[in-house]
Design an enzyme around this catalytic site. Structure first.
Site, mmCIF file in Angstrom:
data_model
loop_
_atom_site.group_PDB
_atom_site.id
_atom_site.type_symbol
_atom_site.label_atom_id
_atom_site.label_comp_id
_atom_site.label_asym_id
_atom_site.label_seq_id
_atom_site.Cartn_x
_atom_site.Cartn_y
_atom_site.Cartn_z
ATOM 1 N N HIS A 38 11.428 23.765 -39.845
ATOM 2 C CA HIS A 38 12.368 24.747 -40.638
ATOM 3 C C HIS A 38 13.949 24.011 -40.678
ATOM 4 O O HIS A 38 14.090 23.253 -39.879
ATOM 5 C CB HIS A 38 12.158 26.235 -40.247
ATOM 6 C CG HIS A 38 12.640 26.337 -38.744
ATOM 7 N ND1 HIS A 38 12.017 25.821 -37.625
ATOM 8 C CD2 HIS A 38 13.697 27.195 -38.368
ATOM 9 C CE1 HIS A 38 12.897 26.525 -36.771
ATOM 10 N NE2 HIS A 38 13.765 27.368 -37.001
ATOM 11 N N HIS A 60 16.867 25.230 -39.486
ATOM 12 C CA HIS A 60 17.793 25.496 -38.268
ATOM 13 C C HIS A 60 18.369 24.203 -37.737
ATOM 14 O O HIS A 60 17.820 23.361 -37.505
ATOM 15 C CB HIS A 60 17.264 26.650 -37.477
ATOM 16 C CG HIS A 60 17.287 28.052 -38.072
ATOM 17 N ND1 HIS A 60 16.500 28.871 -37.535
ATOM 18 C CD2 HIS A 60 17.813 28.607 -39.111
ATOM 19 C CE1 HIS A 60 16.717 29.968 -38.084
ATOM 20 N NE2 HIS A 60 17.470 29.911 -39.117
ATOM 21 N N ASP A 88 19.326 23.560 -34.675
ATOM 22 C CA ASP A 88 18.541 23.098 -33.533
ATOM 23 C C ASP A 88 17.183 22.555 -33.924
ATOM 24 O O ASP A 88 16.611 22.165 -32.987
ATOM 25 C CB ASP A 88 18.510 24.256 -32.559
ATOM 26 C CG ASP A 88 17.645 25.346 -32.969
ATOM 27 O OD1 ASP A 88 17.896 25.781 -34.194
ATOM 28 O OD2 ASP A 88 17.049 25.807 -32.132
ATOM 29 N N HIS A 89 16.938 22.202 -35.195
ATOM 30 C CA HIS A 89 15.631 21.527 -35.324
ATOM 31 C C HIS A 89 15.801 20.200 -36.408
ATOM 32 O O HIS A 89 14.802 19.566 -36.344
ATOM 33 C CB HIS A 89 14.568 22.560 -36.068
ATOM 34 C CG HIS A 89 14.145 23.529 -35.262
ATOM 35 N ND1 HIS A 89 13.239 23.795 -34.623
ATOM 36 C CD2 HIS A 89 15.223 24.761 -34.770
ATOM 37 C CE1 HIS A 89 13.300 24.943 -33.896
ATOM 38 N NE2 HIS A 89 14.398 25.571 -33.943
ATOM 39 N N HIS A 104 10.425 34.139 -39.568
ATOM 40 C CA HIS A 104 11.507 33.256 -38.843
ATOM 41 C C HIS A 104 12.483 32.979 -40.019
ATOM 42 O O HIS A 104 13.767 33.264 -40.033
ATOM 43 C CB HIS A 104 11.378 32.360 -37.718
ATOM 44 C CG HIS A 104 12.415 31.777 -37.114
ATOM 45 N ND1 HIS A 104 13.203 32.439 -36.264
ATOM 46 C CD2 HIS A 104 12.970 30.436 -37.058
ATOM 47 C CE1 HIS A 104 14.203 31.849 -35.741
ATOM 48 N NE2 HIS A 104 14.063 30.439 -36.258
ATOM 49 N N ASP A 147 9.353 27.561 -34.473
ATOM 50 C CA ASP A 147 10.041 28.932 -34.023
ATOM 51 C C ASP A 147 9.352 30.046 -34.284
ATOM 52 O O ASP A 147 9.576 31.130 -34.658
ATOM 53 C CB ASP A 147 11.476 29.265 -34.323
ATOM 54 C CG ASP A 147 12.340 28.270 -33.666
ATOM 55 O OD1 ASP A 147 11.945 27.412 -32.472
ATOM 56 O OD2 ASP A 147 13.835 28.207 -33.837
ATOM 57 N N HIS A 165 10.848 26.039 -28.009
ATOM 58 C CA HIS A 165 11.673 26.523 -27.208
ATOM 59 C C HIS A 165 11.151 27.029 -25.890
ATOM 60 O O HIS A 165 9.944 27.201 -25.804
ATOM 61 C CB HIS A 165 12.506 27.885 -27.724
ATOM 62 C CG HIS A 165 13.564 27.304 -28.840
ATOM 63 N ND1 HIS A 165 15.103 27.235 -28.587
ATOM 64 C CD2 HIS A 165 13.540 27.437 -30.113
ATOM 65 C CE1 HIS A 165 15.507 26.969 -29.679
ATOM 66 N NE2 HIS A 165 14.857 27.290 -30.817
HETATM 67 FE FE FE Z 1 14.964 27.122 -32.824
HETATM 68 ZN ZN ZN Z 2 14.967 28.538 -35.926
#
Ligand code: FE
Ligand code: ZN
Length: 254
Positions: A55, A57, A59-60, A113, A132, A170
């Site tokens: 996805h 985001h 942090d990805h 999400h 996530d 995570h």
């Molecule tokens: Fe994440």
């Molecule tokens: Zn995420």
């Protein structure tokens, strides 16, 4: 069988390097950052051919452009996210197969999400990369989708084999487990799993991947359709989606 290497980054993210020893292709799943990925590739003498994003985001996808510039790799992501995944080259959707060297992944759309969230299922390697959406004993927050959508997404993942290895993005396991124990204090499988998890974390070791069978037995969100869980939260006559929605609300406030 794919070789899978886990790289912990930032405060609690996991990046996965996957390598096909036959074709020598290597992919990275959700590179939050680029440097640790380049270092891990160099250490193994692996050449990066693909980035697989679950996805959009930060942090990805944070390492996408730098890794592409340095290696010329191909970036794969959801059709629905083509406007917001940096550097995306190949778009995929529900039921598509993605060939990676001699391996093959089936794409599963798992909105909730985010609306464009996808998961990669490598059946021959028993490996699920679910970003996530599903976490060890937990699930992602509902930033874009509805509880109904997320429940439907989790049901799709739940239908995979019990020996599927769940490579989530995570290390949230211990906090998730504490919530799960409040929901189902009498779940013996959960109590036993938490002992292992707490000890592992005390030693600074990862608790990911888990197996789908462990999640069936201990993840409260996946258990929203189970009579024992419904009884534990006093919602015997409600639909699984309603129970899931209530659990998600409780977890957000936990
Ligand atoms: Fe994440
Ligand atoms: Zn995420």
């Amino acid at each position: 069988m794919l070789q899978i290497h886990q790289i912990p980054v930032l405060s609690d993210n996991y990046i996965y390097l996957i390598h096909d020893p036959v074709s020598q292709d290597s992919a990275v799943v959700d590179p939050a950052v680029s440097e640790p990925v380049l270092a891990a590739l160099a250490e193994r003498g692996w050449r990066l051919t693909h980035i697989l994003n679950t996805h959009h985001h930060g942090d990805h996808v944070g390492g996408n452009l730098e890794l592409k510039a340095r290696t010329g790799c191909t970036i794969v992501g959801a059709k629905k996210d083509r406007h917001r995944i940096p550097g995306i080259d190949v778009t995929v959707g529900e039921g598509d197969t993605f060939r990676f060297g001699t391996a093959e992944a089936r794409l599963v759309e798992v909105p909730g999400h985010t609306l464009g969230h996808i998961a990669y299922w490598f059946a021959e390697s028993d490996a699920l990369f679910c970003g996530d959406t599903l976490f060890a004993m937990g699930c992602g927050r509902l930033f874009e989708g509805t509880a109904e959508q997320m429940w439907h997404s989790l049901m799709k993942l739940k239908a995979l084999p019990g020996n599927a290895r769940v490579f989530c993005a995570h290390e949230y396991t211990e906090a998730n487990g504490r919530f799960a124990l409040v929901v189902e204090p009498d779940n013996q499988a959960l109590i036993a799993r938490m002992e292992v998890v707490v000890e592992r974390r005390r030693q600074g070791r990862p608790t990911v991947p888990s197996s789908m069978a462990e999640e069936w037995a201990t993840n409260p969100f996946l258990r929203s359709d189970q009579p024992a869980l419904k009884r534990a939260v006093g919602m015997e006559n409600r639909t699984p989606a309603d129970v899931f929605s209530e659990l998600r609300r409780r977890k957000d406030r936990f």
